[in-house]
Design an enzyme around this catalytic site. Sequence first.
Site, PDB file in Angstrom:
ATOM      1  NE  ARG A 238      21.456  50.974  16.986  1.00  0.00           N
ATOM      2  CZ  ARG A 238      22.725  51.300  16.845  1.00  0.00           C
ATOM      3  NH1 ARG A 238      23.539  51.226  17.902  1.00  0.00           N
ATOM      4  NH2 ARG A 238      23.205  51.690  15.692  1.00  0.00           N
ATOM      5  CD  GLU A 267      19.249  55.727  22.150  1.00  0.00           C
ATOM      6  OE1 GLU A 267      19.837  56.348  21.229  1.00  0.00           O
ATOM      7  OE2 GLU A 267      19.700  54.696  22.662  1.00  0.00           O
ATOM      8  CG  HIS A 286      23.508  56.030  21.455  1.00  0.00           C
ATOM      9  ND1 HIS A 286      22.423  55.526  20.782  1.00  0.00           N
ATOM     10  CD2 HIS A 286      24.570  55.320  21.011  1.00  0.00           C
ATOM     11  CE1 HIS A 286      22.822  54.566  19.958  1.00  0.00           C
ATOM     12  NE2 HIS A 286      24.121  54.433  20.080  1.00  0.00           N
TER      13      HIS A 286
END
Length: 326
Positions: A238, A267, A286
């Site tokens: 993360r 993000e 991601h």
Amino acid sequence: MSRPEVVLYKEVPPDVRARLAEAFTLTEFDGVNDGNRAEFAAALGRAEGAIGGGMTVTPAWLDAAPKLKAWATISVGYDQFDVPDLTRRGIVLMNTPDVLTQTTADTVFALILSSARRVVELAELVKSGGWTGSLGEAHFGTDVQGKTLGIVGMGRIGGAVARRAALGFGMKVLYSNRSRNEAAEQAYGAQHRTLPALLAEADFVVTLVPLSPATERLIGASEFAQMKPGAIFINAARGKVIDEAALIDALASGHLRGAGLDVFEREPVSVDSPLLKMKQVVALPHIGSATHETRHAMAACAADNLIAALTGKPLQNAVNPQAQQR
């Protein structure tokens, strides 16, 4: 007998939706936004279950959902949920921990290889017409074969990365973890290290820990300084597991050779981020589990989890199984 009402707040494959519709009365949302937030809250207030992903769950929604018994997230991570609060309310949270292990490990190795061999940077060189002759030392990368890989967080994905590293690339594997992973030690020759020792020895450092209060900013300025000069850093955990500003400094100073990042503090990452202007950074949106096969398997797993929880079958992949006893 009426079927349980369930809120589906993320698009899922047609066959998975059909299974959910057969078991439940569905109220569907293609994501939750300012335009449908009130409608979503009202639907949740009538529901016994919810299934979806990519959204932080607020206490206000749970306060208005007295019938809610189970929540299935289509993800392995669950940092968007307050698990103790769910448990206190008697709401079981379930995730999808196994189905994305191998594809995420593939993504990690894609980042390792592309960072080491400067794949993205040199591909752009070709596309822009900059390849006009034999490449010199200024464009050389570094080998992966036979190097030392340090894995911070030796869970399922860490073990899958260790297998690729040791058996596929002849790498020496070090790992830092709260507990020993004897299976990885026996199968891949992985060696347990303290975090400082791992950082000092590894040519490549990969973070694979879940985000929690204990791991937030686990890797900061001090840890980057402890890494070998010329090492490559990979983050597929993360974004908030690291101090992004400290990483920028370590790259800008030349202490680190490069970085491969699939996750960021915010993000989508801002187009103004200095990381995106650095040629030695491979930045991905991601995509750890983003394959057709894996995303389908994740949705199917989450559906199975919710069906089991709301039809009296044994719980599957429960993060807080004790909640069902309340």
